[in-house]
Motif scaffolding. Structure first.
Motif, PDB file in Angstrom:
ATOM      1  N   VAL A  84     -13.876  -3.915  -2.794  1.00 18.31           N
ATOM      2  CA  VAL A  84     -13.353  -4.979  -3.661  1.00 18.31           C
ATOM      3  C   VAL A  84     -11.944  -5.028  -3.569  1.00 18.31           C
ATOM      4  N   TYR A  85     -11.476  -3.356  -3.774  1.00 13.19           N
ATOM      5  CA  TYR A  85      -9.822  -3.526  -3.293  1.00 13.19           C
ATOM      6  C   TYR A  85      -9.594  -3.573  -1.720  1.00 13.19           C
ATOM      7  N   GLU A  86     -10.193  -3.625  -0.583  1.00 13.45           N
ATOM      8  CA  GLU A  86     -10.146  -4.488   0.394  1.00 13.45           C
ATOM      9  C   GLU A  86      -9.415  -5.554   0.659  1.00 13.45           C
ATOM     10  N   ALA A  87     -10.667  -6.180  -0.025  1.00 14.54           N
ATOM     11  CA  ALA A  87     -11.026  -7.612  -0.014  1.00 14.54           C
ATOM     12  C   ALA A  87      -9.623  -8.265  -1.143  1.00 14.54           C
ATOM     13  N   LEU A  88      -9.043  -7.442  -2.694  1.00 13.51           N
ATOM     14  CA  LEU A  88      -7.770  -8.058  -2.889  1.00 13.51           C
ATOM     15  C   LEU A  88      -6.868  -7.678  -2.163  1.00 13.51           C
ATOM     16  N   CYS A  89      -6.838  -6.893  -1.886  1.00 13.79           N
ATOM     17  CA  CYS A  89      -5.254  -6.606  -0.425  1.00 13.79           C
ATOM     18  C   CYS A  89      -5.295  -7.547   0.820  1.00 13.79           C
ATOM     19  N   ALA A  90      -6.440  -8.426   1.077  1.00 11.19           N
ATOM     20  CA  ALA A  90      -6.519  -9.079   1.866  1.00 11.19           C
ATOM     21  C   ALA A  90      -6.448 -10.930   1.513  1.00 11.19           C
ATOM     22  N   ARG A  91      -6.310 -10.439   0.095  1.00 18.52           N
ATOM     23  CA  ARG A  91      -5.983 -11.978  -0.066  1.00 18.52           C
ATOM     24  C   ARG A  91      -4.724 -12.232  -0.547  1.00 18.52           C
ATOM     25  N   LYS A  92      -4.460 -11.153  -1.292  1.00 12.85           N
ATOM     26  CA  LYS A  92      -3.326 -10.536  -1.477  1.00 12.85           C
ATOM     27  C   LYS A  92      -2.557 -11.831  -2.147  1.00 12.85           C
ATOM     28  N   PRO A  93      -2.936 -11.389  -3.700  1.00 13.91           N
ATOM     29  CA  PRO A  93      -2.768 -11.876  -5.004  1.00 13.91           C
ATOM     30  C   PRO A  93      -1.333 -11.957  -5.578  1.00 13.91           C
ATOM     31  N   THR A  94      -1.576 -12.857  -6.707  1.00 15.35           N
ATOM     32  CA  THR A  94      -0.881 -11.931  -7.988  1.00 15.35           C
ATOM     33  C   THR A  94      -1.303 -11.574  -8.503  1.00 15.35           C
ATOM     34  N   VAL A  95      -0.503  -9.774  -9.092  1.00 14.61           N
ATOM     35  CA  VAL A  95      -1.351  -8.992  -9.714  1.00 14.61           C
ATOM     36  C   VAL A  95      -0.645  -8.784 -10.883  1.00 14.61           C
ATOM     37  N   ARG A  96      -1.216  -8.670 -12.362  1.00 16.31           N
ATOM     38  CA  ARG A  96      -0.870  -7.365 -13.104  1.00 16.31           C
ATOM     39  C   ARG A  96      -1.056  -6.124 -12.860  1.00 16.31           C
ATOM     40  N   VAL A  97      -0.234  -5.282 -12.888  1.00 18.50           N
ATOM     41  CA  VAL A  97      -0.311  -3.861 -12.171  1.00 18.50           C
ATOM     42  C   VAL A  97      -0.276  -3.252 -13.385  1.00 18.50           C
ATOM     43  N   THR A  98      -0.802  -1.651 -14.782  1.00 16.10           N
ATOM     44  CA  THR A  98      -1.042  -1.134 -15.622  1.00 16.10           C
ATOM     45  C   THR A  98      -0.918   0.378 -14.700  1.00 16.10           C
ATOM     46  N   TYR A  99       0.050   0.941 -15.183  1.00 21.11           N
ATOM     47  CA  TYR A  99       0.408   2.316 -14.280  1.00 21.11           C
ATOM     48  C   TYR A  99       1.067   3.524 -15.331  1.00 21.11           C
ATOM     49  N   HIS A 100       1.250   3.927 -14.928  1.00 23.40           N
ATOM     50  CA  HIS A 100       1.777   5.251 -15.525  1.00 23.40           C
ATOM     51  C   HIS A 100       2.332   6.336 -14.470  1.00 23.40           C
ATOM     52  N   ALA A 101       3.423   7.483 -14.991  1.00 14.33           N
ATOM     53  CA  ALA A 101       3.842   8.307 -13.600  1.00 14.33           C
ATOM     54  C   ALA A 101       3.868   9.505 -14.569  1.00 14.33           C
ATOM     55  N   VAL A 102       3.305  10.141 -13.209  1.00 15.75           N
ATOM     56  CA  VAL A 102       2.801  11.750 -13.169  1.00 15.75           C
ATOM     57  C   VAL A 102       4.216  12.119 -12.000  1.00 15.75           C
ATOM     58  N   LYS A 103       4.685  13.446 -12.495  1.00 14.21           N
ATOM     59  CA  LYS A 103       5.527  14.261 -11.855  1.00 14.21           C
ATOM     60  C   LYS A 103       5.318  15.775 -12.168  1.00 14.21           C
ATOM     61  N   ARG A 104       5.953  16.214 -10.743  1.00 13.48           N
ATOM     62  CA  ARG A 104       4.808  17.490 -10.726  1.00 13.48           C
ATOM     63  C   ARG A 104       5.861  18.202 -10.714  1.00 13.48           C
ATOM     64  N   ILE A 105       6.317  19.530 -10.938  1.00 16.28           N
ATOM     65  CA  ILE A 105       7.263  20.537 -10.571  1.00 16.28           C
ATOM     66  C   ILE A 105       7.837  20.651  -8.680  1.00 16.28           C
ATOM     67  N   ILE A 106       6.853  20.032  -7.593  1.00 13.93           N
ATOM     68  CA  ILE A 106       7.335  20.071  -6.716  1.00 13.93           C
ATOM     69  C   ILE A 106       7.150  18.698  -6.494  1.00 13.93           C
ATOM     70  N   GLY A 107       8.250  17.400  -6.067  1.00 12.89           N
ATOM     71  CA  GLY A 107       8.002  16.610  -5.124  1.00 12.89           C
ATOM     72  C   GLY A 107       8.371  15.491  -6.238  1.00 12.89           C
ATOM     73  N   PRO A 108       8.086  13.844  -5.826  1.00 14.36           N
ATOM     74  CA  PRO A 108       8.723  13.146  -6.566  1.00 14.36           C
ATOM     75  C   PRO A 108       8.656  12.420  -7.669  1.00 14.36           C
ATOM     76  N   VAL A 109       8.584  12.137  -8.913  1.00 10.17           N
ATOM     77  CA  VAL A 109       8.056  11.381  -9.828  1.00 10.17           C
ATOM     78  C   VAL A 109       7.042   9.816  -9.395  1.00 10.17           C
ATOM     79  N   ARG A 110       5.589   9.957  -8.812  1.00  8.56           N
ATOM     80  CA  ARG A 110       4.695   9.087  -8.287  1.00  8.56           C
ATOM     81  C   ARG A 110       3.608   8.178  -9.766  1.00  8.56           C
ATOM     82  N   PHE A 111       2.683   7.216  -9.054  1.00 10.38           N
ATOM     83  CA  PHE A 111       2.766   6.158  -9.726  1.00 10.38           C
ATOM     84  C   PHE A 111       1.684   5.586  -9.684  1.00 10.38           C
ATOM     85  N   TRP A 112       0.893   6.141 -10.808  1.00  8.43           N
ATOM     86  CA  TRP A 112      -0.807   6.400 -10.354  1.00  8.43           C
ATOM     87  C   TRP A 112      -1.379   4.889 -11.135  1.00  8.43           C
TER      88      TRP A 112
END
Length: 119
Positions: A84-112
């Motif tokens: 499903v996600y591979e097909a979505l990426c192949a079409r390259k549509p406009t998307v609305r993404v809801t996400y959150h940030a995660v920070k660990r002691i070592i490393g940068p902030v990452r967005f999930w």
């Protein structure tokens, strides 16, 4: 045969490596402007897919959007959802993404990714 001294050094090295890995997994608070649920909209530019684990039960997906303010967005999913996600990426549509940030002691902030809606 390996001497006691080398066995001891090897054991100490292994303990240090495990401790670093465990410390790196500890989550900390993200900056105030990144707390909570975040939303961004844009067209998919590129997706990265990787298998997680040896048996391939899960996969990792990274998404880049054409929106200049968009961070690199990450998602872990089940193998049954991958097509499903591979097909979505192949079409390259406009998307609305809801996400959150995660920070660990070592490393940068990452967005999930929490949710992706096409359109």
């Amino acid at each position: 045969m390996i001497s006691r001294r080398w066995k001891k050094r090897g054991l100490i090295f292994a303990v240090v490596v495990i401790a670093i890995l465990m410390i790196g997994a500890i989550k900390t608070d993200v900056p105030a402007h990144l707390q909570g649920s975040l939303v961004i909209q844009g067209r998919i530019v590129d997706c990265d897919f990787q298998q997680i684990g040896r048996r391939g039960g899960d996969f990792f997906m990274g998404i880049r959007l054409d929106e200049p303010a968009a961070p690199y967005l990450r998602f872990n999913g089940r193998r049954s959802e991958r097509s499903v996600y591979e097909a979505l990426c192949a079409r390259k549509p406009t998307v609305r993404v809801t996400y959150h940030a995660v920070k660990r002691i070592i490393g940068p902030v990452r967005f999930w990714i929490d949710d992706v809606v096409e359109g």
